[in-house]
Write an enzyme that holds these catalytic residues in place. Structure first.
Site, short mmCIF file in Angstrom:
data_model
loop_
_atom_site.label_atom_id
_atom_site.label_comp_id
_atom_site.label_asym_id
_atom_site.label_seq_id
_atom_site.Cartn_x
_atom_site.Cartn_y
_atom_site.Cartn_z
CD1 TRP A 127 -2.91 1.82 0.59
CD2 TRP A 127 -2.16 1.59 2.53
NE1 TRP A 127 -3.83 2.69 0.68
CE2 TRP A 127 -2.73 2.54 2.60
CE3 TRP A 127 -1.62 1.94 4.13
CZ2 TRP A 127 -3.61 4.00 3.74
CZ3 TRP A 127 -2.12 2.67 4.91
CH2 TRP A 127 -3.31 3.43 4.46
CG ASP A 208 -2.91 -2.63 7.22
OD1 ASP A 208 -3.57 -2.29 8.06
OD2 ASP A 208 -1.77 -1.84 6.64
CB ALA A 210 -6.72 -2.14 6.08
CE LYS A 243 -10.57 0.77 3.18
NZ LYS A 243 -9.03 1.20 2.46
N1 PLP Z 1 -3.49 -0.47 5.22
C1 PLP Z 1 -4.13 -0.81 4.01
C2 PLP Z 1 -3.64 -2.18 3.59
C3 PLP Z 1 -5.47 -0.04 3.60
O1 PLP Z 1 -5.82 -0.73 2.55
C4 PLP Z 1 -5.65 0.76 4.07
C5 PLP Z 1 -7.36 1.48 3.52
O2 PLP Z 1 -6.98 1.41 1.87
C6 PLP Z 1 -5.52 0.84 5.46
C7 PLP Z 1 -4.96 0.77 5.65
C8 PLP Z 1 -6.27 2.25 6.33
O3 PLP Z 1 -6.82 2.65 5.93
P1 PLP Z 1 -7.79 4.00 6.49
O4 PLP Z 1 -6.80 4.89 6.97
O5 PLP Z 1 -9.08 4.58 5.80
O6 PLP Z 1 -8.61 3.41 8.11
#
Ligand code: PLP
Length: 394
Positions: A127, A208, A210, A243
């Protein structure tokens, strides 16, 4: 002072969204931005969230500050959801954060505080925000092989070989499920092998997570994270509720610091609260409160899990339909990986030139690395996309 500021690179996804909006073609397809969309192209508020908001509106008597680490009931509910009984509750320090991004950011800062020499290993690709935040904080990164451009699966041998380069105290960032941007994931045997390498070297995993519930189901998607948490002396887990609860803008996430040494718990917990204090003081409460209400109420929880399961199954069937259509058009199985990938994204494996052609010639918008948001598809657009993929010669 301000004249010394340097322009930062524009966000590629936002640029793509702008181009999509300005495209007059009615056959255009948006596979760019990373939010779930239903068949009507809407990112809905989940039923259980609406119900919890209604209840909160009626019942909430104060909006006074909570705690620096957020409401402990939120931590408890999320720890239970993600870790179940993989580790004793006492070994888990946790703090609410502004979204999963906030959890990732706080985790990196904690790493820097604890060990300024730590390098953070990240998958190639990962990401983009991982790298962006690590670079901003001046933390050294090392990339490990992950995506096999040929099979569009995981280059597991390459990954393991690269991870053998970790030193004691390094951190290895892993995606708990539904790898973003590729959609390609390790199986549990491979996870165990990765854990062995890290344990042998004295490196620390950071998971991580998500997209719990978007891949193989709420429990299955947490299995790798649970395996890590129960098999290593220390680890970090950054979780997002954006999500799986559909509460993107509410900024709801949790950072966990797990140590098998129970005596470390108080210091870990204090450090997480301290880090929150330095960056934003109290974390956002609204989304966290809704999540807590849903997870602690049998009816709301069952309804949430049902809706999430419908979302998951709809993405799986879009994957299968796209793979089938490509099989029909090409007479080959070379796109079968689309049905095997999990989560919201798949990396098509097209060159930036072909991604450009898909956009200019066919009005199909995906990020330059050929990441497609599967949830951006529907029954009408799948044949259009499949035909375009074949036309440009992916
Ligand atoms: N980590 C990954 C791999 C993600 O794809 C995302 C969102 O796209 C996030 C963390 C964090 O998302 P948010 O800050 O919107 O909760």
């Amino acid at each position: 002072m301000f004249e010394k500021l340097k322009a930062q690179p524009a966000d590629k996804i936002l640029m793509l969204m702008q181009m999509y909006r300005e495209d007059p073609r009615d056959t255009k397809i948006d596979l760019g931005v990373g939010v779930y969309k239903n068949a009507e192209g809407v990112t809905p508020v989940m039923r259980a969230i609406k119900a919890a908001e209604h209840r909160l509106w009626e019942e909430q008597q104060t909006k006074a500050y909570v705690g620096l680490a957020g409401d402990p009931a939120f931590s408890d509910a999320m720890i239970q959801l993600i870790l179940a009984d993989a580790v004793p509750r006492n070994n888990v320090a946790a703090a609410a954060t502004p979204g999963g991004t906030g959890a990732v950011r706080q985790a990196f800062e904690l790493i820097q505080m604890a060990n300024p020499d730590a390098r953070v290993f990240v998958s190639n690709p990962t990401w983009p925000n991982h790298l962006s935040i690590l670079n901003y904080l001046g933390i050294e990164t090392v990339s490990y092989r992950y995506f096999d451009a040929e099979t569009r699966g995981v280059d597991f041998e390459g990954m393991l070989a690269d991870l053998k380069g970790v030193r004691r105290g390094d951190v290895v960032l892993l995606h708990g499920c539904c790898h973003n941007p590729t959609g390609a994931n390790l199986n549990l045997v491979e996870w165990a092998a990765v854990i062995d390498v890290l344990n042998a070297a004295g490196a620390i995993p950071m998971v991580d997570i998500a997209y719990q519930g978007f891949g193989d189901g709420l429990e299955a998607d947490a299995e790798a994270t649970r395996l890590v948490a129960s098999s290593v002396p220390e680890c970090l887990i950054a979780a997002s509720c954006s999500k799986n609860f559909g509460i993107y803008r509410e900024r709801t996430g949790l950072l966990m610091a797990i140590s098998q040494d129970t005596s470390a718990h108080a210091l870990n917990q204090d450090t997480l609260a301290f880090l929150n204090r330095q960056n934003f003081s109290f974390p956002p409460d609204h989304g966290a409160r809704l999540v807590t209400m849903i997870l602690n109420d049998a009816d709301l929880r069952a309804d949430w899990a049902r809706e999430l399961e419908d979302v998951r199954l709809s993405m799986l069937s879009l994957r299968q339909d796209l793979a089938d259509e490509l099989q029909r058009l090409t007479g080959s199985d070379r796109f079968a990986f689309l049905a095997q990938h999990r989560g919201m994204f798949s990396r098509l494996g097209a060159s930036p030139e072909l991604v450009e052609q898909l956009r200019t010639q066919h009005g199909i918008y995906m990020i330059g690395d050929s990441r497609m948001n599967i949830a951006g598809l529907n029954a009408k657009t799948i044949p259009i996309l499949a035909r375009a993929i074949v036309d440009v010669g992916v």
